[in-house]
Each structure stands twice: as structure tokens, then as C-alpha cells.
Enzyme design. Structure first.
Site, short mmCIF file in Angstrom:
data_model
loop_
_atom_site.label_atom_id
_atom_site.label_comp_id
_atom_site.label_asym_id
_atom_site.label_seq_id
_atom_site.Cartn_x
_atom_site.Cartn_y
_atom_site.Cartn_z
N LYS A 112 0.83 -1.21 0.00
CA LYS A 112 0.00 0.00 0.00
C LYS A 112 0.86 1.27 0.00
CE LYS A 112 -4.16 -2.14 0.94
NZ LYS A 112 -3.80 -3.53 1.22
C1 LIG Z 1 -4.49 -4.66 0.79
C2 LIG Z 1 -3.75 -5.94 0.84
C3 LIG Z 1 -4.07 -6.99 -0.03
C4 LIG Z 1 -5.22 -6.92 -1.00
O1 LIG Z 1 -4.99 -5.97 -2.02
P1 LIG Z 1 -6.25 -5.40 -2.86
O2 LIG Z 1 -5.67 -4.33 -3.72
O3 LIG Z 1 -7.19 -4.85 -1.83
O4 LIG Z 1 -6.81 -6.54 -3.61
C5 LIG Z 1 -3.28 -8.12 0.03
N1 LIG Z 1 -2.26 -8.23 0.91
C6 LIG Z 1 -1.94 -7.24 1.76
C7 LIG Z 1 -0.82 -7.45 2.70
C8 LIG Z 1 -2.66 -6.05 1.75
O5 LIG Z 1 -2.33 -5.08 2.59
#
Ligand SMILES: *Cc1c(COP(=O)(O)O)cnc(C)c1O
Length: 462
Positions: A112
Site C-alpha cells: 500500500k
Molecule cells: C491490501 C492488501 C491486499 C489486498 O490488495 P487489494 O488491492 O485490496 O486486492 C493483500 N495483501 C496485503 C498485505 C494487503 O495489505
């Protein structure tokens, strides 16, 4: 470049306005009116370039004339300067033809950060120039919130409120949100699960009086600028294993469908992606839907991969919009049906979805077993989300096409699950080693729209 809503009723916006708004006023999500393409020569030219240089080439056509080239380059440089790895997104090899893209070297140890650090810089530049301020409210299953707080803490023109489901996130995730001392940062522990948090967030955006009164801005994965930032590492990683001269496939641990949708955009732009594989945990609504069983909500079952514990996968709406021939009316109707529990996907739309996406799921036991076996065969310690990706990737018929699995978080962000599987308690990187000693500051709040609205109104700076 204009952005249009997936529900067809909101005005088209520039990149800047779509970014500052987040959710469209008709409840839809903004998508580019057309997808710019890069030639094979342009893609080949990315080989050996820095992450920042590739980021500029990939994102520039989507931004339009909102920022000058120099401004945009500076924004990108500042966004990635705080990462703990010189290449930002290193690729390691797990096996013959199977690679792991490590996306966890940012300040909060999850992918993120790639989007959120960029968004922080974009907001800072755009708001500073306009002399405006905004209130950012986000809902998080753990990683979005910490990444948002890290990106916006201390910024003059932003107050940031993050809702997370009380008791349902890891201690590292919680502490990353509750320990920053800046007065513009507010962590809210809400009663309920992540889907409840996401639903209350949507309610706030659909309350136009409140939305305009506090100048609400959203940075959840529905924000187009976040999807765009994530397109970049599909290019850097694919080029390092031979694109554009060779096809590449990706497996993506999926929750809100933002990360995998970025892969789909990369493909639309001309990157030769063969398969995009959606990997889910036991909350497998997307896997069932892509298998032809419709999109029907169940109960969310807490898992050892909490960032993927989800029933309403908000970015899936963008995939549906394309699958339904960009018919906003059809999407609006599906989303109405979803409020009542779910919908079936038409045969034509299902065909389009299956042309682009494959899927698989991993159970809790399979996830733990993959952490153990990958450590043994490669020395790589996976977080549970990344382990789901690796397991699902190994279940695919790989053939000659290299597979890149996205490692979405650092194992130290989920130490209990990793230790239970491997016997090793992964330490935090030295730069955040004192996280467990810092004081926490958090407000417990009811799953109630009015309570949230009045808390936010009472805590924003004038
Ligand atoms: C947010 C997240 C996901 C999922 O990603 P999306 O874009 O919401 O599909 C998977 N793994 C981790 C560690 C995350 O923080």
C-alpha cells in the site's frame, strides 16, 4: 485525459479532481475515459531504468497537464525516497520460472505504501497550489490505514481519520496507526468488521452535506491515483524477466481488487501479460464469482491474512464496468442488487472476465504449509498474504510463461501467524524496532454514522 464514473451519472473530471474526490457522486468509481498505450520499444526502453524513471513513463499519460514534467518527477522522487530498498520493488526467484515481487520495503511494510506515499505527495502539491484543505477518511483492514497515516501525518492541509475493525487487525498494523503523535492523525477503532467500516465510509461520502462541509476526500483503494501508482511495478518486474519480448503472468493476493486491477491496466497499456490470477483466502467470493457462481455476499470469516478478509471487493466494480461494455446503468443496477445480497453476472460479461482473470484460493492450513515449505526450499519467509499468492501460483499450469507472484507485506507485520507456521518470529526492520514501546492513541467508536460524523466534525482543524 478525462475520468468517468462506473455508474455513468457523475460529471467527468480531470486527474486532479478525480484524485481529490475519491468516490464519484453517483456512488461509482472513476476510470480513465481511454487507456493510453505504450509501444513495445517504449517498454523495452525501461530495462535497466530506475523505478522512478519507469514510474514517470507509465503514469505521465494518465495525469494530463495537471502537473508539469518537473513537478511530477519531483513528486515521484519524494514518494519513494523513504523506501528501505534501492530498487523499491526487488524481484527474487523462488523456483524455475517463478518469481516473487517484494512490495514490502516501504515505510509501513506493505505494498500500500507504493500508492499512498505517492498520493501524499500529489495531495500536498495540488492542495498547496489551490490553497485548500481536505479531511481524509479511510476504512482499513489494516494496511491501507497505516500507509495513509504514514503518508499524511503532519501535513498542513490535511486531517486524516482512519476507521479499522476493532480487534480484527494485527498488533503491528494497529500500532502503526495509533502511535504517530501528529495532531492531524486520528485512529478510530470501530465495532464491526472491515465491510462495516467500508459501508460507513460509503455512507459518509453519500451524505453530500457532510461531505462538502468537511471537504471529505477518500484515499481508499477506490481512488484512481492509487490504482495508477500500482501499475508501475507490473512494468518494472515484467521487463526484468523479459517483457516485451516474452509474455509474463502474475498472481496477486487479492481483497479489494485494486492491485490486480492495476495489472489489468498494465495489460491494456500494452504490457504482454498472459494470465492475471486472483488469489483469495477462505473469504473466496471473488474466486467463486470468477468460477461462474455469481457474486453473493456471505459472512466474513477472520483469517491469518486479515488484509484479504472481505466480501465487498470495491474495485471489482471497475472490472465489471469493462465486462459490461462500459454500461454505467448496468453497473448501477448490479450494485443495487449487491446491497440486497448479491447478483449474477451475465454470460457475456462472465466471458470477458474469464478472458482476463483466473483465480484460486488457499485455506488456512495451505497458507501455513506454504510459509513452511517456501522457507525450507528458498530461505524466503513469507507473510500469510504472500503465501496465499505463492500457493495459488504453484497450482497454475505455468508452462513456458514466467509467473511473478506479488509479495504484498513483510512477514514482521504478521508475526504471530508467521511464527506459528515457521517457528521463526520475524523481527521488525531496525528503522521501526521501537514500535512496541511507543504510546498508543485511539478512539473506540460505534458502528454508527452519526457518531462518526460528529466525532470527525469535532476534531478537524479549522
Ligand atoms: C491490501 C492488501 C491486499 C489486498 O490488495 P487489494 O488491492 O485490496 O486486492 C493483500 N495483501 C496485503 C498485505 C494487503 O495489505
Amino acid at each position: 485525459m478525462k475520468y468517468i464514473s462506473t455508474r455513468g451519472q457523475a460529471p467527468a473530471l480531470t486527474f486532479e479532481d478525480a484524485m481529490l474526490t475519491g468516490l464519484a457522486r453517483d456512488g461509482g468509481l472513476y476510470v480513465p475515459e481511454t487507456i493510453p498505450t505504450l509501444s513495445a520499444d517504449q517498454i523495452a526502453g525501461m530495462a535497466g531504468k530506475s523505478y522512478e524513471d519507469v514510474a514517470f513513463t507509465v503514469m505521465r499519460p494518465f495525469v494530463g497537464d495537471v502537473f508539469t514534467d518537473t513537478e511530477f518527477k519531483e513528486i515521484i522522487a519524494r514518494a519513494y525516497a523513504g523506501f528501505g530498498h534501492a530498487t523499491r520493488a526487488p524481484l527474487v526467484q523462488l523456483d524455475q520460472g517463478h518469481f516473487l515481487l517484494e512490495l514490502f520495503h516501504g515505510p509501513t511494510l506493505a505494498f500500500k505504501d507504493f500508492a499512498m506515499q505517492l498520493i501524499g505527495q500529489l495531495f500536498q502539491t495540488a492542495l498547496g497550489r489551490r490553497g485548500e484543505r481536505v479531511t481524509i477518511v479511510g476504512a482499513t483492514s489494516g494496511d491501507t490505514g497505516s500507509a495513509a497515516i504514514e503518508a499524511f501525518r503532519g501535513l498542513d492541509n490535511v486531517d486524516v481519520f482512519i476507521l479499522y475493525p476493532h480487534g480484527r487487525i494485527s498488533e503491528v498494523q494497529r500500532r502503526q496507526m495509533t502511535t504517530p503523535t501528529e495532531s492531524n492523525v486520528h485512529a478510530l477503532a470501530m465495532d464491526g468488521d472491515f465491510d462495516d467500516c467500508q459501508a460507513r465510509l460509503k455512507d459518509m461520502f453519500n451524505d453530500f452535506e457532510f461531505r462538502d462541509g468537511v471537504r471529505l476526500a477518500g484515499v481508499n483503494s477506490i481512488n484512481w491515483a492509487r490504482v495508477l501508482a500500482q501499475v508501475v511495478y507490473y512494468f518494472t518486474s515484467a521487463v526484468s524477466v523479459g517483457a516485451p519480448h516474452r509474455k509474463v503472468s502474475f498472481t496477486v493476493p487479492t481483497g479489494n481488487f485494486g492491485d490486480i486491477f492495476a495489472g489489468y491496466i498494465a495489460k491494456q497499456m500494452g504490457l504482454p501479460i498472459d494470465r492475471l490470477v486472483v488469489a483469495t483466502n477462505q473469504n473466496d467470493i471473488l474466486h467463486r464469482c470468477l468460477g461462474g457462481q455469481g457474486y453473493h455476499k456471505g459472512e466474513t470469516t477472520p483469517s491469518i491474512s486479515p488484509s484479504m478478509d472481505i466480501q465487498v471487493s470495491s474495485n471489482f466494480e471497475r472490472a465489471l464496468f469493462d465486462a459490461y461494455g462500459r454500461d454505467g446503468g448496468a453497473v448501477a443496477q448490479l450494485m443495487d442488487e449487491l446491497k440486497a445480497g448479491g447478483f449474477d453476472v451475465s454470460q457475456g460479461a462472465m466471458q470477458v472476465l474469464q478472458d482476463h482473470y483466473d483465480s484460486g484460493r488457499a485455506s488456512e492450513d495451505e497458507t501455513s504449509a506454504t510459509i513452511t515449505s517456501t522457507l525450507k526450499t528458498t530461505g524466503e519467509l513469507l507473510c500469510p498474504h504472500s503465501a496465499i499468492g505463492v500457493k495459488v501460483a504453484m497450482d497454475q499450469n505455468l508452462g513456458e510463461v514466467p509467473m511473478i507472484t506479488l509479495a504484498t507485506a513483510h512477514p514482521a507485520k504478521f508475526p504471530d501467524a508467521v511464527e506459528a507456521a515457521s517457528g521463526i518470529r520475524p523481527p521488525l526492520p531496525p528503522r521501526m524496532a521501537d514500535l512496541y514501546d511507543r504510546d498508543e492513541r485511539v478512539t473506540r467508536i460505534a458502528n454508527d454514522l452519526d457518531a462518526l460524523k460528529s466525532h470527525i466534525k469535532g476534531h478537524i482543524r479549522p
